[in-house]
Design an enzyme around this catalytic site. Structure first.
Site, PDB file in Angstrom:
ATOM      1  N   ASP A 178       0.823  -1.211   0.000  1.00  0.00           N
ATOM      2  CA  ASP A 178       0.000   0.000   0.000  1.00  0.00           C
ATOM      3  C   ASP A 178       0.860   1.265   0.000  1.00  0.00           C
ATOM      4  O   ASP A 178       1.984   1.253   0.492  1.00  0.00           O
ATOM      5  CB  ASP A 178      -0.920  -0.024   1.232  1.00  0.00           C
ATOM      6  CG  ASP A 178      -2.067   0.959   1.109  1.00  0.00           C
ATOM      7  OD1 ASP A 178      -2.343   1.440  -0.002  1.00  0.00           O
ATOM      8  OD2 ASP A 178      -2.690   1.246   2.149  1.00  0.00           O
ATOM      9  N   GLY A 179       0.309   2.325  -0.562  1.00  0.00           N
ATOM     10  CA  GLY A 179       0.959   3.638  -0.508  1.00  0.00           C
ATOM     11  C   GLY A 179       1.485   4.136  -1.837  1.00  0.00           C
ATOM     12  O   GLY A 179       2.150   5.175  -1.891  1.00  0.00           O
ATOM     13  N   ARG A 206      -0.015   7.691  -2.665  1.00  0.00           N
ATOM     14  CA  ARG A 206       0.559   8.775  -1.851  1.00  0.00           C
ATOM     15  C   ARG A 206       2.014   9.032  -2.225  1.00  0.00           C
ATOM     16  O   ARG A 206       2.477  10.170  -2.224  1.00  0.00           O
ATOM     17  CB  ARG A 206       0.434   8.431  -0.352  1.00  0.00           C
ATOM     18  CG  ARG A 206      -0.936   8.755   0.200  1.00  0.00           C
ATOM     19  CD  ARG A 206      -1.188   8.065   1.512  1.00  0.00           C
ATOM     20  NE  ARG A 206      -1.534   6.658   1.297  1.00  0.00           N
ATOM     21  CZ  ARG A 206      -1.640   5.756   2.261  1.00  0.00           C
ATOM     22  NH1 ARG A 206      -1.393   6.114   3.518  1.00  0.00           N
ATOM     23  NH2 ARG A 206      -1.980   4.527   1.987  1.00  0.00           N
ATOM     24  N   HIS A 263       2.181   3.280  -9.050  1.00  0.00           N
ATOM     25  CA  HIS A 263       1.988   1.831  -9.206  1.00  0.00           C
ATOM     26  C   HIS A 263       3.160   1.209  -9.968  1.00  0.00           C
ATOM     27  O   HIS A 263       3.599   0.099  -9.672  1.00  0.00           O
ATOM     28  CB  HIS A 263       0.671   1.546  -9.937  1.00  0.00           C
ATOM     29  CG  HIS A 263      -0.539   1.974  -9.164  1.00  0.00           C
ATOM     30  ND1 HIS A 263      -0.716   1.657  -7.837  1.00  0.00           N
ATOM     31  CD2 HIS A 263      -1.631   2.713  -9.510  1.00  0.00           C
ATOM     32  CE1 HIS A 263      -1.871   2.171  -7.404  1.00  0.00           C
ATOM     33  NE2 HIS A 263      -2.436   2.829  -8.404  1.00  0.00           N
ATOM     34  N   SER A 282      -7.646  -5.660  -4.696  1.00  0.00           N
ATOM     35  CA  SER A 282      -8.720  -6.191  -3.851  1.00  0.00           C
ATOM     36  C   SER A 282     -10.055  -6.159  -4.585  1.00  0.00           C
ATOM     37  O   SER A 282     -10.211  -5.459  -5.594  1.00  0.00           O
ATOM     38  CB  SER A 282      -8.827  -5.378  -2.555  1.00  0.00           C
ATOM     39  OG  SER A 282      -9.448  -4.136  -2.807  1.00  0.00           O
ATOM     40  N   ASN A 295     -11.090  -2.697  -4.917  1.00  0.00           N
ATOM     41  CA  ASN A 295     -10.330  -1.752  -5.746  1.00  0.00           C
ATOM     42  C   ASN A 295     -11.012  -1.422  -7.080  1.00  0.00           C
ATOM     43  O   ASN A 295     -10.633  -0.461  -7.754  1.00  0.00           O
ATOM     44  CB  ASN A 295      -8.897  -2.244  -5.987  1.00  0.00           C
ATOM     45  CG  ASN A 295      -8.009  -2.151  -4.765  1.00  0.00           C
ATOM     46  OD1 ASN A 295      -7.113  -2.969  -4.556  1.00  0.00           O
ATOM     47  ND2 ASN A 295      -8.222  -1.143  -3.925  1.00  0.00           N
ATOM     48  N   ARG A 307     -12.216   2.193  -7.855  1.00  0.00           N
ATOM     49  CA  ARG A 307     -11.323   3.287  -8.284  1.00  0.00           C
ATOM     50  C   ARG A 307     -11.680   3.751  -9.699  1.00  0.00           C
ATOM     51  O   ARG A 307     -12.326   3.029 -10.452  1.00  0.00           O
ATOM     52  CB  ARG A 307      -9.875   2.800  -8.235  1.00  0.00           C
ATOM     53  CG  ARG A 307      -9.480   2.468  -6.808  1.00  0.00           C
ATOM     54  CD  ARG A 307      -8.021   2.149  -6.694  1.00  0.00           C
ATOM     55  NE  ARG A 307      -7.712   1.877  -5.291  1.00  0.00           N
ATOM     56  CZ  ARG A 307      -6.511   1.993  -4.750  1.00  0.00           C
ATOM     57  NH1 ARG A 307      -5.491   2.353  -5.500  1.00  0.00           N
ATOM     58  NH2 ARG A 307      -6.331   1.744  -3.471  1.00  0.00           N
ATOM     59  N   ARG A 362       2.325  -4.506   6.560  1.00  0.00           N
ATOM     60  CA  ARG A 362       1.591  -3.467   5.841  1.00  0.00           C
ATOM     61  C   ARG A 362       2.334  -2.141   5.941  1.00  0.00           C
ATOM     62  O   ARG A 362       2.397  -1.525   7.004  1.00  0.00           O
ATOM     63  CB  ARG A 362       0.172  -3.274   6.360  1.00  0.00           C
ATOM     64  CG  ARG A 362      -0.548  -2.179   5.545  1.00  0.00           C
ATOM     65  CD  ARG A 362      -2.042  -2.144   5.728  1.00  0.00           C
ATOM     66  NE  ARG A 362      -2.642  -1.325   4.663  1.00  0.00           N
ATOM     67  CZ  ARG A 362      -3.916  -1.348   4.328  1.00  0.00           C
ATOM     68  NH1 ARG A 362      -4.756  -2.129   4.955  1.00  0.00           N
ATOM     69  NH2 ARG A 362      -4.361  -0.573   3.340  1.00  0.00           N
ATOM     70  N   ARG A 401      -4.804  -1.535   9.197  1.00  0.00           N
ATOM     71  CA  ARG A 401      -5.973  -2.404   8.984  1.00  0.00           C
ATOM     72  C   ARG A 401      -5.624  -3.494   7.977  1.00  0.00           C
ATOM     73  O   ARG A 401      -4.622  -3.420   7.273  1.00  0.00           O
ATOM     74  CB  ARG A 401      -7.167  -1.584   8.493  1.00  0.00           C
ATOM     75  CG  ARG A 401      -6.894  -0.755   7.245  1.00  0.00           C
ATOM     76  CD  ARG A 401      -8.137   0.000   6.762  1.00  0.00           C
ATOM     77  NE  ARG A 401      -7.799   0.946   5.718  1.00  0.00           N
ATOM     78  CZ  ARG A 401      -7.640   2.258   5.901  1.00  0.00           C
ATOM     79  NH1 ARG A 401      -7.802   2.793   7.084  1.00  0.00           N
ATOM     80  NH2 ARG A 401      -7.302   3.042   4.886  1.00  0.00           N
ATOM     81  N   GLU A 431       1.243 -12.586  13.053  1.00  0.00           N
ATOM     82  CA  GLU A 431       1.901 -11.426  13.667  1.00  0.00           C
ATOM     83  C   GLU A 431       1.876 -10.293  12.651  1.00  0.00           C
ATOM     84  O   GLU A 431       2.013 -10.533  11.448  1.00  0.00           O
ATOM     85  CB  GLU A 431       3.355 -11.762  14.025  1.00  0.00           C
ATOM     86  CG  GLU A 431       3.489 -12.862  15.063  1.00  0.00           C
ATOM     87  CD  GLU A 431       2.956 -12.450  16.428  1.00  0.00           C
ATOM     88  OE1 GLU A 431       2.996 -11.256  16.753  1.00  0.00           O
ATOM     89  OE2 GLU A 431       2.489 -13.348  17.166  1.00  0.00           O
TER      90      GLU A 431
HETATM   91  C1  IPE Z   1      -5.372  -2.683   0.132  1.00  0.00           C
HETATM   92  O1  IPE Z   1      -5.053  -1.354  -0.102  1.00  0.00           O
HETATM   93  C2  IPE Z   1      -5.414  -3.432  -1.166  1.00  0.00           C
HETATM   94  C3  IPE Z   1      -4.120  -3.628  -1.813  1.00  0.00           C
HETATM   95  C4  IPE Z   1      -2.971  -3.259  -1.374  1.00  0.00           C
HETATM   96  C5  IPE Z   1      -4.182  -4.327  -3.074  1.00  0.00           C
HETATM   97  P1  IPE Z   1      -6.175  -0.241  -0.261  1.00  0.00           P
HETATM   98  O2  IPE Z   1      -5.468   1.039  -0.495  1.00  0.00           O
HETATM   99  O3  IPE Z   1      -7.181  -0.654  -1.260  1.00  0.00           O
HETATM  100  O4  IPE Z   1      -6.870  -0.260   1.181  1.00  0.00           O
HETATM  101  P2  IPE Z   1      -7.771   0.825   1.914  1.00  0.00           P
HETATM  102  O5  IPE Z   1      -8.802   1.283   0.950  1.00  0.00           O
HETATM  103  O6  IPE Z   1      -6.856   1.928   2.323  1.00  0.00           O
HETATM  104  O7  IPE Z   1      -8.324   0.104   3.094  1.00  0.00           O
HETATM  105  C1  IPE Z   2      -1.633   0.233  -3.290  1.00  0.00           C
HETATM  106  O1  IPE Z   2      -1.426   1.597  -3.345  1.00  0.00           O
HETATM  107  C2  IPE Z   2      -1.917  -0.382  -4.629  1.00  0.00           C
HETATM  108  C3  IPE Z   2      -3.262  -0.925  -4.766  1.00  0.00           C
HETATM  109  C4  IPE Z   2      -4.228  -0.846  -3.886  1.00  0.00           C
HETATM  110  C5  IPE Z   2      -3.563  -1.606  -6.011  1.00  0.00           C
HETATM  111  P1  IPE Z   2      -2.620   2.618  -3.316  1.00  0.00           P
HETATM  112  O2  IPE Z   2      -3.019   2.933  -4.696  1.00  0.00           O
HETATM  113  O3  IPE Z   2      -3.714   2.153  -2.430  1.00  0.00           O
HETATM  114  O4  IPE Z   2      -1.899   3.880  -2.667  1.00  0.00           O
HETATM  115  P2  IPE Z   2      -2.523   4.928  -1.675  1.00  0.00           P
HETATM  116  O5  IPE Z   2      -3.088   4.163  -0.527  1.00  0.00           O
HETATM  117  O6  IPE Z   2      -3.576   5.675  -2.438  1.00  0.00           O
HETATM  118  O7  IPE Z   2      -1.377   5.785  -1.294  1.00  0.00           O
HETATM  119 MG    MG Z   3      -4.106   2.427  -0.479  1.00  0.00          MG
END
Ligand code: IPE
Ligand code: IPE
Ligand code: MG
Length: 246
Positions: A26-27, A30, A43, A71, A74, A77, A194, A200, A213
């Site tokens: 994740d991230g 951002r 990405h 997910s 997702n 989006r 994570r 979460r 863990e």
């Molecule tokens: C979780 O990340 C799904 C993946 C990393 C593929 P999200 O960015 O979708 O999760 P939320 O929406 O912050 O819970």
């Molecule tokens: C995780 O990064 C990739 C996927 C969920 C596919 P994000 O796209 O959720 O990045 P943030 O959470 O918006 O930073």
């Molecule tokens: Mg995310």
């Protein structure tokens, strides 16, 4: 939560490695925003980290690695972002499959890929097919994966088998339920990582994570390095896993 990543591979006890590691990658968004870039470039950078972390896990001797790539939620989006992610999947398979196969990695998919667009679905199926008899690390890619969807699917499949007389209701136990999940035959994740500061599960391996863990970090996935992985494993090795005992 911003840890200093002082741990290196030398600090890891090779005799007590987590067998199965799950990573919620994740991230990316951002990270891109911080650099003033469009989200899809986040990405793209995230995908580079996938390659590095898969190799680091493989070299370390991790047996099962599960990466949360997309997910069931997702799909909410914007369609351009979903398309970019699907396209990256194709790029990933085309660029990395040969090397993964050479490294004896067995690719498996957790999730319902029948809902994916045609090309990514075919490329992913190709990766699974080519690596199916490999005996090294199992790399699970959680793709159109949701823990609740998985449990719902399992319940339906179990009921079908009950109706057919293949199983008796009294035979339903925790082990049998595990055998109806995408992770059938694999151990539960010992360690779930994570990055990105979110605390979460976001519907990741909800049944399997009962005694996992957790290691959380503020680092954004595109900034994630092998040293973060080593830090997480060293931290994991300090934990006292009681599983309800004393
Ligand atoms: C979780 O990340 C799904 C993946 C990393 C593929 P999200 O960015 O979708 O999760 P939320 O929406 O912050 O819970
Ligand atoms: C995780 O990064 C990739 C996927 C969920 C596919 P994000 O796209 O959720 O990045 P943030 O959470 O918006 O930073
Ligand atoms: Mg995310």
């Amino acid at each position: 939560m911003t840890e200093n990543i002082s741990k290196t591979i030398k600090d890891i006890d090779k005799e007590r490695l987590p067998v199965h590691i799950g990573i919620i990658m994740d991230g990316n968004g951002r990270w891109a925003k911080k650099q003033g870039l469009p989200r899809h470039l986040g990405h793209q950078e995230g995908m580079r980290k996938v390659v590095q972390i898969v190799e680091a896990c493989n070299e370390l001797g991790i047996k099962n690695l599960t990466l949360y790539a997309f997910s069931t939620e997702n799909w909410k989006r914007p369609s351009v972002e979903v398309e970019a992610l699907m396209n990256l999947l194709v790029v990933f398979v085309r660029k990395e499959l040969r090397r993964l196969n050479e490294n004896n990695v067995k690719i498996m998919i957790l999730g319902d890929i029948s809902k994916l667009p045609d090309l990514p679905m075919r490329e992913v199926e190709r990766a699974v097919g080519i690596t199916s008899s490999n005996t090294g690390m199992t790399l699970n890619i959680a793709l159109n994966y949701g823990g609740r969807q998985e449990v719902t699917m399992a319940i339906k499949d179990i009921l079908r088998d009950v109706n057919k007389g293949n199983i008796n209701i009294d035979e339903i136990d925790e082990k049998l339920i595990s055998d109806y999940l995408y992770t059938k035959g694999q151990p539960d994740p010992d360690l779930i990582i994570r990055p990105s500061g979110e605390l979460r599960l976001s519907n990741f391996l909800i049944y399997q994570a009962a005694y996992s863990e957790f290691w959380f970090s503020d680092v954004l996935w595109p900034d994630f390095k092998a040293d973060h992985l080593y830090n997480a494993i060293v931290e994991y090795q300090k934990r006292n896993r009681r599983f309800g005992g004393v």
